[in-house]
Enzyme design. Structure first.
Site, short mmCIF file in Angstrom:
data_model
loop_
_atom_site.label_atom_id
_atom_site.label_comp_id
_atom_site.label_asym_id
_atom_site.label_seq_id
_atom_site.Cartn_x
_atom_site.Cartn_y
_atom_site.Cartn_z
N CYS A 100 -16.32 -8.82 5.59
CA CYS A 100 -16.38 -9.17 7.15
C CYS A 100 -16.96 -7.79 7.78
CB CYS A 100 -14.97 -9.63 7.30
SG CYS A 100 -13.84 -8.37 7.89
N ARG A 121 0.98 -1.06 -0.12
CA ARG A 121 0.15 0.10 0.09
C ARG A 121 1.02 1.20 -0.04
NH1 ARG A 121 -4.11 -0.22 4.88
NH2 ARG A 121 -4.93 -1.75 3.86
N LYS A 140 -6.61 7.19 12.05
CA LYS A 140 -6.60 7.58 10.81
C LYS A 140 -7.41 9.35 10.65
CE LYS A 140 -7.89 3.19 8.98
NZ LYS A 140 -8.83 2.34 8.37
N CYS A 151 -13.99 -2.07 6.03
CA CYS A 151 -12.99 -1.22 5.03
C CYS A 151 -13.72 -0.47 4.08
CB CYS A 151 -12.10 -2.44 4.51
SG CYS A 151 -11.19 -3.22 5.54
N ARG A 160 -2.09 7.02 9.61
CA ARG A 160 -2.29 6.17 8.11
C ARG A 160 -2.40 7.23 7.27
NH1 ARG A 160 -3.98 0.90 8.07
NH2 ARG A 160 -3.36 -0.23 9.87
N CYS A 208 -15.21 -3.58 -0.47
CA CYS A 208 -13.87 -3.88 -0.10
C CYS A 208 -13.20 -4.85 -0.93
CB CYS A 208 -13.95 -4.16 1.32
SG CYS A 208 -14.37 -5.80 1.74
N CYS A 237 -7.71 -10.88 0.78
CA CYS A 237 -8.07 -10.51 2.36
C CYS A 237 -8.25 -11.64 3.34
CB CYS A 237 -9.08 -9.54 2.44
SG CYS A 237 -9.30 -9.15 4.30
N LYS A 266 -4.13 1.35 15.03
CA LYS A 266 -4.15 2.20 13.68
C LYS A 266 -4.56 3.60 14.10
CE LYS A 266 -6.46 -0.79 11.38
NZ LYS A 266 -7.41 -1.31 10.38
FE1 SRM Z 1 -9.14 -2.07 6.02
C1 SRM Z 1 -7.81 -4.54 7.70
C2 SRM Z 1 -8.43 -3.39 3.08
C3 SRM Z 1 -9.95 0.85 4.55
C4 SRM Z 1 -10.93 -1.08 8.83
N1 SRM Z 1 -8.02 -3.79 5.49
C5 SRM Z 1 -7.64 -4.56 6.15
C6 SRM Z 1 -6.56 -5.76 5.70
C7 SRM Z 1 -5.54 -5.29 5.71
C8 SRM Z 1 -6.78 -7.01 6.08
C9 SRM Z 1 -5.80 -7.72 7.08
O1 SRM Z 1 -5.76 -7.12 8.25
O2 SRM Z 1 -4.82 -8.46 6.85
C10 SRM Z 1 -7.25 -5.50 4.29
C11 SRM Z 1 -6.37 -6.01 2.90
C12 SRM Z 1 -7.22 -6.55 2.06
C13 SRM Z 1 -6.48 -6.72 0.53
O3 SRM Z 1 -6.30 -8.10 0.22
O4 SRM Z 1 -6.08 -5.53 0.08
C14 SRM Z 1 -7.91 -4.28 4.16
N2 SRM Z 1 -8.82 -1.42 4.32
C15 SRM Z 1 -8.62 -2.23 3.09
C16 SRM Z 1 -9.12 -1.35 1.69
C17 SRM Z 1 -7.93 -1.74 0.52
C18 SRM Z 1 -10.34 -1.69 1.21
C19 SRM Z 1 -10.79 -1.26 0.09
O5 SRM Z 1 -11.23 -2.17 -0.82
O6 SRM Z 1 -10.33 -0.33 -0.59
C20 SRM Z 1 -8.81 -0.11 2.11
C21 SRM Z 1 -7.42 0.47 2.28
C22 SRM Z 1 -7.36 1.91 2.91
C23 SRM Z 1 -5.75 2.56 2.75
O7 SRM Z 1 -5.41 2.94 1.60
O8 SRM Z 1 -5.13 2.99 3.66
C24 SRM Z 1 -9.28 -0.18 3.77
N3 SRM Z 1 -10.07 -0.36 6.51
C25 SRM Z 1 -10.39 0.50 5.67
C26 SRM Z 1 -11.45 1.47 6.37
C27 SRM Z 1 -12.04 2.63 5.63
C28 SRM Z 1 -11.62 3.98 5.94
O9 SRM Z 1 -10.23 3.88 6.66
O10 SRM Z 1 -12.11 5.00 5.62
C29 SRM Z 1 -11.63 1.19 7.60
C30 SRM Z 1 -12.88 1.33 8.44
C31 SRM Z 1 -12.47 2.48 9.20
C32 SRM Z 1 -11.78 2.27 10.42
O11 SRM Z 1 -10.52 1.94 10.36
O12 SRM Z 1 -12.34 2.15 11.60
C33 SRM Z 1 -11.07 -0.31 7.72
N4 SRM Z 1 -9.17 -2.82 7.98
C34 SRM Z 1 -10.16 -2.18 8.96
C35 SRM Z 1 -10.07 -3.02 9.90
C36 SRM Z 1 -10.84 -2.81 11.47
C37 SRM Z 1 -10.30 -1.73 12.35
C38 SRM Z 1 -11.07 -1.54 13.78
O13 SRM Z 1 -10.65 -0.83 14.40
O14 SRM Z 1 -11.71 -2.60 13.93
C39 SRM Z 1 -9.20 -4.19 9.71
C40 SRM Z 1 -8.80 -5.31 10.64
C41 SRM Z 1 -7.89 -4.72 11.90
O15 SRM Z 1 -7.45 -3.78 11.57
O16 SRM Z 1 -7.88 -5.45 12.63
C42 SRM Z 1 -8.78 -3.90 8.34
FE1 SF4 Z 2 -11.10 -7.62 4.38
FE2 SF4 Z 2 -13.08 -7.36 5.89
FE3 SF4 Z 2 -11.54 -5.34 5.05
FE4 SF4 Z 2 -12.99 -6.50 3.54
S1 SF4 Z 2 -13.95 -5.47 5.60
S2 SF4 Z 2 -11.10 -5.87 3.06
S3 SF4 Z 2 -13.16 -8.57 4.19
S4 SF4 Z 2 -10.89 -6.72 6.30
#
Ligand code: SRM
Ligand code: SF4
Length: 559
Positions: A469, A70, A205, A473, A139, A424, A430, A203
């Site tokens: 899930c 990323r 943000k 995201c 981030r 997502c 993922c 994290k």
């Molecule tokens: Fe996310 C984890 C993809 C935006 C909340 N996110 C992941 C991981 C890295 C899975 C992992 O931990 O192994 C995913 C990788 C998938 C892949 O194969 O690429 C993943 N997140 C993404 C992306 C690529 C989704 C997309 O389709 O665009 C986004 C990348 C953003 C970036 O450029 O930095 C992405 N993730 C978000 C957002 C949206 C936002 O930030 O506006 C959220 C919700 C907002 C938030 O943070 O609360 C988000 N991602 C999570 C979470 C849950 C965090 C939590 O507080 O519970 C995880 C899991 C974790 O951190 O344990 C996670």
């Molecule tokens: Fe993976 Fe869940 Fe984030 Fe989708 S919402 S990219 S399934 S961690």
């Protein structure tokens, strides 16, 4: 007791761990789990191709490991040469696609361990980096990519960049591991003046919105800043804290939450305020339980007043009362727009944010050709879309022709449902996905489109979001219609978020398969088509008609 990750960070010598050794180990395509935890801070995750999971097991092979990278790209802005560099890497080392993320950046998938260092180095060669794109740090900072382009937009984009740079980790490990650069000289030691040795509990943000556009979903961030513009000039920001989407099924102590506005700050103080808010979270965030570690939980545990007191003690001054603002929507505005300086901006819908050549629509090729001649820049939106920005009038026709010749322009006449959909990544990369999202939502929308077209509401923008899930995201709890994967082919259905990202939705039905989704949504959409009030948005409609209760607070999300 501190969580395992806390111990790994503490022992890591400022994010080094044994990453170098792990990368050099040729016996496996993977790295150790400790190093994997540290690798995130460097902007990469180890993954495995989940489509091949059972076949590999059957053949008694280790999973087909590869890495996702990323990029850190504040405000989502890149130059054409940078676009071309990412495009090249996608073929050279990646899986031939570029993913535009919901936080305005590029991701490359499918990179084998032996190519990881080369890819990160080449990203750096093109004047981008991947530092802190993931991990327990600040981030990628989002900012309104709005193409109406005024001096205020440029200033806000610049603020996003400054915030991102100010809050970068200071360790020299990144340069040492990926770029073979030794930045420490003469017995110097690494230090992290802002973060300390164990970085943040989780994290962090930041996003900046410019009203009336909330296209970066400002309230979904740990720190959301709302630009206040007076007489055409940026004066400062309303400061909102404690937003986040993630939750865990069956654990009601986890919930999505929208950020709470705690005041206003003149623009000169923004870096100081952001840093000190992050420091309160550093010091008070839960380091025992990662599921309750985000700032949103710290805030609900301490209460707003105690949080503010801690903040003011660190700042030495107080925030001013919040200033009035209005958001109209969290959607992108598609098509051509002319900026105040006479330059042109074209916003394209990119389904699932995946830049790839399809059978008919040659999106990736078209964008490569545009990048080869483009004199302006590219802006990734928070809705996984792309703005080809700052095009001089003299080039407009040429760019339009490229997009037309590759069937990109003709593919943009879509329903309001599809144009406002977000999914997502989910499967196949993922590791946390229970269900499909990016690969499935387009097919589901084909079927939902039939319903909206039959009811004459195909032009109504309706915000639809799907994730594989509950981590959130694609910010599904801000969808007027939200789908959250429970199991293969099964989704929870949430309804009733506010159209401008100002209200969470609510669980309507659980564990639905496709047929059940269609049967459930059809009568609601029909009702919307026939009984909505003038200009009434779908999310407000379902609340008014009692399909769901309004979620007014994160803590009440599950009620
Ligand atoms: Fe996310 C984890 C993809 C935006 C909340 N996110 C992941 C991981 C890295 C899975 C992992 O931990 O192994 C995913 C990788 C998938 C892949 O194969 O690429 C993943 N997140 C993404 C992306 C690529 C989704 C997309 O389709 O665009 C986004 C990348 C953003 C970036 O450029 O930095 C992405 N993730 C978000 C957002 C949206 C936002 O930030 O506006 C959220 C919700 C907002 C938030 O943070 O609360 C988000 N991602 C999570 C979470 C849950 C965090 C939590 O507080 O519970 C995880 C899991 C974790 O951190 O344990 C996670
Ligand atoms: Fe993976 Fe869940 Fe984030 Fe989708 S919402 S990219 S399934 S961690």
């Amino acid at each position: 007791m501190s969580s395992e990750i806390e111990i790994i960070k503490d022992k890591s010598n400022y994010l080094r761990g044994t990453l170098k050794e792990s990368l050099e180990n040729e016996i496996t395509g993977a790295i150790t789990s400790e190093d994997n935890a540290l690798l995130k801070f460097h902007g990469s995750y180890q993954q495995a191709d989940r489509d091949l999971e059972s076949e590999r097991k059957h053949q008694k092979l280790e999973p087909l490991h590869s890495f996702m990278i990323r990029v850190r790209l504040p405000g989502g802005i890149s130059r054409p040469a940078q676009w071309l560099a990412v495009d090249k890497l996608a073929d050279l080392y990646g899986n031939g696609t570029i993913k535009l993320t919901t936080r305005q950046t590029f991701q490359l998938h499918g990179i084998f361990k032996r190519n990881l260092k080369k890819t990160i180095r080449q990203i750096n060669d093109s004047l981008m980096d991947t530092i802190a794109a993931c991990g327990d740090v600040n981030r990628n900072v989002m900012s309104n990519p709005n193409a109406t382009q005024s001096p205020v937009h440029a200033e806000v984009a610049e603020t996003a960049k400054r915030l991102s740079e100010h809050l970068l980790p200071k360790t020299t490990a990144y340069h040492e591991i990926w770029l073979d650069k030794q930045l420490l000289v003469g017995g110097e030691k690494d230090e992290e003046p802002i973060y300390g040795k164990t970085y943040l509990p989780r994290k962090f943000k930041i996003a900046i919105a410019i009203p009336p556009h909330n296209d970066i979903d400002v309230f979904a961030n740990d720190l959301g800043l709302i630009a206040i513009v007076e007489k055409g000039k940026l004066t400062g920001f309303n400061v909102a804290i404690g937003g986040g989407m993630g939750m865990t099924f069956g654990n009601p102590s986890t919930y999505p939450r929208l950020a709470t506005i705690i005041g206003y700050i003149p623009k000169e103080k923004i870096i100081d305020v952001a840093e000190k808010i992050m420091l309160v979270q550093r010091d008070f965030g839960n380091r025992d339980d990662r599921k309750n570690a985000r700032l949103k939980y710290t805030l609900d545990r301490l209460g707003v007043e105690k949080f503010k007191a801690e903040l003011y003690a660190r700042l030495g001054y107080e925030l001013e009362p919040e200033k009035p603002y209005t958001f109209e929507s969290n959607c992108d505005a598609y098509g051509w727009l002319k900026g105040t300086d006479g330059k042109w901006h074209l916003t394209l819908f990119i389904e699932g944010g995946r830049v790839v050549d399809g059978e008919n629509i040659k999106l990736r090729t078209a964008l490569r050709k545009v990048a080869e001649i483009h004199q302006g820049d590219f802006r990734i939106t928070g809705n996984q879309n792309l703005i080809i920005a700052n095009i001089p009038t003299s080039q407009k026709k040429e760019i339009e022709k490229i997009l037309f010749d590759h069937s990109v322009l003709s593919s943009q006449d879509l329903t309001g449902l599809r144009l406002n959909s977000l999914a997502c990544v989910a499967l196949n990369t993922c590791p946390l996905a229970f269900a499909e999202a990016e690969r499935y939502l387009p097919k589901l929308i084909d079927k939902l489109d039939e319903i909206v077209i039959a009811n004459g509401i195909e032009k109504e923008p309706i915000v639809v979001r799907m994730t594989g899930c509950p981590n959130g995201c694609a910010r599904p709890y801000l969808g007027e219609i939200g789908f959250v994967g429970r199991a293969p082919g099964r989704y929870n259905l949430y309804l009733g978020a506010g159209f401008s990202g100002d209200r969470l939705n609510k669980l309507y039905r659980e564990n639905l398969n496709e047929q059940e989704i269609l049967e459930t949504l059809k009568p609601v959409l029909e009702d919307y088509a026939s009984t909505r009030e003038n200009g009434e948005r779908f999310g407000n409609f379902v609340v008014r008609k009692g399909y769901v209760k309004a979620t007014l607070e994160g803590k009440n999300f599950h009620n």
